[in-house]
Write an enzyme that holds these catalytic residues in place. Structure first.
Site, PDB file in Angstrom:
ATOM      1  CG  ASN A 133      -0.116   0.263   2.488  1.00 45.47           C
ATOM      2  OD1 ASN A 133       0.327   1.367   2.715  1.00 45.47           O
ATOM      3  ND2 ASN A 133       0.089  -0.748   3.286  1.00 45.47           N
ATOM      4  CB  CYS A 134       1.047   4.249  -1.593  1.00 50.13           C
ATOM      5  SG  CYS A 134       2.334   3.431  -2.523  1.00 50.13           S
TER       6      CYS A 134
END
Lengths: 428, 349, 76
Positions: free
Chosen positions: A241-242
């Protein structure tokens, strides 16, 4: 479970014919890494570039940062369930190339990828400005679905880090740390007079670019569970994820979890660190209720006296944080929360989206909305094309000379809510 | 070197014009310093000069805010100020409000350092502490000789562009503004330390006391929904394709109002989502999942609702500060009222 | 935003997934939505099923607007 972590301190990175570590210098065979990454046909190009501390270099859009490690002895391999086969890890010996990182970057998937500056005023907010970085710039096949692109990018970084980590297998580490947590009953007996402490580790699990994997399982389909802290050091948790860049718990941070590190430091002195409860941050209210119920139940079941809770992301995960805090507190367990703040650019609004009375002990990891200015850099690894649509960027963020004005949250891991950094906010 | 020019605001009482019976005097301007301005000048020293004093009665100010403010601003402007001091007002409520109002107006108009001082229970404190540096004073003028040196010291730092330190260090009332700094230890170490203390029952200080959110009384129910004009507002980040107004994906600083005139549904050809807080795949395919236009149009046709206004209001909710959201709400609600909207459906993701 | 609309004199219903946030910030009429990636509908049930859910939720919201409340109320 006991892990010896051998730290091989990397003091420079250079291209070489063979990927190896010699005299604390990491040599990288770029061709080898590029070929490895391009085994995935979803990617059509891969280019390795090096970034060193103090250089006039900007890296964007950054997807993940990974410390190269190798499993030297004990069960399983690095990144089990993703790169290595699914097998329990956290025992035996692991070597880490400390001071080196693999950074994946390239065309953006969503709005959530961020920036790393290797020098200048923005550098002090990011832990990766002081490491020797092997950057892999990737390009997706045309028309590739965003979910597939995210997966390809994630695997590219992990594969490269595992390959580079191999270079440390037969090197004598500069320092060997030893971490041990026994099975619950024995661990409690070891220090019967010290308060029993756990760590509630909330994993981002909200969908595209917002997932985290535990032994290859997407955290959003996982029920809260208990783990040994040393499993993390072998890559049992990887980031997919970011979130907002500032909040990203990169794979580096999962390998080097600061709360685990601190709890071990005081283990047997002021407290008895008995284990980690792993939970998620899902997008349905019923999931939030169920997971927080189970977290509280596990904390009670383990007989904990106190817990630290960390969050990843902001907005609706603040509700998961508050639910965990409230429900665990109601079991009579003392709770401290670690999170970051988003009180607006002027710092005048409420810092969190949700709040409960039980959250009376909170550590701040800084205000992510503050505007900062980044001067132009001589070299860009990746592209600045997406700066204005990244989280933290806005219309007019990117100036014609290559300088940037944006909110602090555009910098990778700048206000990471697990307490890795010294940045904090206070009331003025 | 030319001295920096400071203008001082005081009320009739501190100007020696009289007490309550003179509280209705209109604004007046005098060159140089008067009353507490003497102490101010002394504290400021040689490099600064109190070039003028503007005076207004507290009642006059309270009853004629706009006129008084305009006149005072013009008088203050005539002195070509580099900085501005109001009061201190101690525990005088109307004086406190006047000091806060004029100080904020001066800051907005001239962009110069402004400062005031009040007792913490002065009603002016809650009204202006977020906008102004208000030096914490005692509750009466007897505290002048303690308060004025603090006011002078902070004003000088502001004029010299020095970093303003914490409320404790500078003596101002905490403004509730969150400011970054680098702590000696990382967050994890501070957290573990806090937990050890909390478990031992020892004192500890949270780094962020839980915020307070205000409340508003509910409006009465809509009498007849079949006649009602309804508007849709969303924080789900739905915008026309291409995001023409460049609304941010997170921590929004703007909102948009876009037409849905003549549309039976939200077509994915016309609209997209820019929200940075969720997997956008589903909403990209069908924006009605956030702005339920298809359902509302059907209800409109069936006579279940009066009519739908021909636009929707939109922004991104994630990370958007309450301050910004409140500002958006205040602005677009005016339009909703003008357009005689009877009820609003607000959707969030 | 929800409070400013109410303050301006217009009754408002908040349709949202994360009801606790809505309660914390102070909405008065709250209708729980399906989920964050698809608040009004459920695409996994196909277009028709998804629309049915959306219609049901919108009707519930209209009902909420027609209901007198004296404090924060969640219309389950």
């Amino acid at each position: 479970m006991k892990l010896e972590l051998g730290k091989i301190k990397i003091k420079d990175v250079q291209f070489g014919d063979v990927t190896k570590v010699e005299g604390n210098v990491l040599y990288v065979n770029a061709k080898e890494i590029e070929t490895l990454v391009l085994e995935d046909e979803r990617l059509i190009s891969a280019k390795v570039e090096l970034a060193k501390p103090g250089e006039s270099v900007r890296i964007a859009p950054v997807k993940d940062v990974i410390e190269p490690r190798v499993k030297v002895s004990g069960n399983g391999g690095i990144f089990p369930g993703v790169i290595s086969k699914v097998q329990e890890v956290g025992n035996g010996r692991t070597h880490a190339l400390v001071g080196a990182n693999v950074i994946t970057c390239g065309k953006i998937v969503g709005f959530q990828e961020g920036i790393i500056d290797m020098s200048g005023p923005a550098a002090k907010y990011c832990p990766f400005c002081s490491t020797y970085n092997v950057c892999i710039v990737i390009e997706p096949a045309e028309g590739l679905d965003t979910h597939d692109y995210e997966a390809a990018g994630r695997l590219a970084g992990l594969k490269a880090a595992a390959r580079i980590g191999e270079a440390g297998r037969n090197i004598t580490p500069d320092e060997v740390m030893s971490y041990e947590t026994k099975p619950l009953q024995e661990q409690i007996k070891q220090y019967p007079n010290l308060p029993k402490v756990g760590y509630i580790h909330m994993l981002q699990s909200q969908g595209l670019l917002h997932d985290t994997y535990y032994y290859g399982v997407d955290a959003k389909v996982m029920l809260p569970t208990v783990m040994y802290p040393t499993e993390m050091m072998d890559g049992a948790i990887v980031s997919g994820n970011c979130v907002a860049p500032c909040d990203k718990v990169t794979t580096f941070h999962h390998l080097n979890n600061p709360v685990v590190e601190e709890l071990y430091k005081r283990h047997g002195k002021d407290l008895n660190f008995v284990g980690v409860i792993l939970t998620n941050e899902n997008v349905f209210l019923a999931d939030k209720e169920r997971s927080s119920d189970m977290v509280a139940k596990l904390a009670e079941y383990m007989g904990l006296d106190g817990v630290l809770i960390t969050e990843e992301g902001y907005g609706n995960p603040d509700t998961d944080l508050m639910m965990n805090c409230k429900k665990v507190s109601q079991k009579g367990i003392k709770v401290v929360l670690i999170t970051d703040e988003f009180p607006g650019r002027d710092g005048k609004s409420q810092s969190l989206a949700d709040a409960v009375d039980e959250a009376d002990a909170l550590v701040s990891c800084g205000n992510g909305n503050v505007i900062i200015n980044f001067p132009p850099m001589d070299r860009v690894i990746g592209t600045l094309d997406y700066v204005e649509t990244m989280i933290g960027g806005y219309e007019g963020s990117l100036k014609p000379d290559g300088s940037i004005e944006a909110e602090l949250q555009i910098i990778i891991a700048s206000t990471i809510a697990n307490g890795y950094n010294c940045l904090a906010a206070r009331g003025y | 070197m030319e001295k920096k020019r400071v203008v001082h605001y005081i009320n009739n009482f501190f100007a020696g014009i009289g007490g309550e019976e003179k509280a209705d005097i209109p604004p007046e301007s005098r060159p140089g310093r008067i009353g507490p301005g003497m102490a101010l000048a002394e504290v400021l020293g040689d490099k600064y000069e109190v070039v003028g004093t503007v005076i207004c009665g507290d009642s006059y100010f309270g009853e004629n805010i706009e006129v008084a403010q305009e006149k005072l601003l013009s008088m203050i402007g005539d002195f070509k100020p580099d900085a501005f001091v109001a009061g201190p007002a101690f525990n005088a409520g109307r004086y406190g409000v006047a000091c806060g109002t004029i100080a904020r107006a001066v800051e907005q108009k001239f962009s110069i350092p402004v400062i005031t001082g009040m007792y913490e229970e002065n009603p002016g404190v809650d009204m202006f502490k977020k906008d102004l540096y208000i030096i914490r004073t005692g509750n009466s003028a007897a505290d002048m000789r303690v308060a004025m040196p603090k006011i002078g010291a902070l004003l000088k730092r502001m004029m010299e562009g020095e970093e303003i330190l914490s409320p404790e260090a500078e003596g101002y009332i905490p403004r509730g503004i969150r400011v970054n700094y680098f702590a000696d230890q990382n967050g994890a170490a501070r957290g573990v330390e806090m937990l050890v203390k909390k478990m031992a029952g020892e004192a500890y200080v949270t780094e962020y006391p839980m915020p307070v959110f205000d409340r508003v009384d509910p409006q009465p129910a809509v009498k007849n929904i079949k006649k009602a004009r309804i508007a849709v507002v969303t924080s789900g980040g739905i915008v026309p394709q291409g995001n023409p107004d460049r609304i941010e994906s997170s921590s929004a600083t703007k909102y948009g109002i876009y037409s849905i005139e003549g549309m039976d549904m939200m077509s994915p050809n016309d609209f997209m989502t820019i929200h940075g807080g969720y997997d956008r795949a589903f909403v990209t395919e069908n924006p009605n999942l956030v702005v339920p236009l298809d359902a509302l149009r059907q209800l409109e046709r069936e006579g279940e609702i009066g009519e739908l206004v021909n636009y929707f209001v939109t922004t991104t909710g994630t990370g958007t500060s309450i301050g910004n959201a409140k500002g958006f709400g205040e602005q677009f609600s005016k339009k909703l009222v003008e357009d005689k909207v009877d009820a609003v459906i607000l959707t969030s993701t | 935003m929800v409070k400013e609309i109410e303050r301006a004199g217009i009754p408002v219903v908040h349709m949202c997934t994360v009801v606790p946030i809505s309660l914390t910030i102070g909405a008065n009429r709250i209708v729980p939505a399906v989920g964050i990636p698809y608040p009004l509908g459920n695409p996994l049930l196909g277009e028709e099923g998804s629309f049915k859910i959306r219609m049901k939720l919108v009707k519930k919201a209209l009902k909420a607007l027609e209901t007198e409340v004296d404090g924060q109320t969640v219309f389950e």
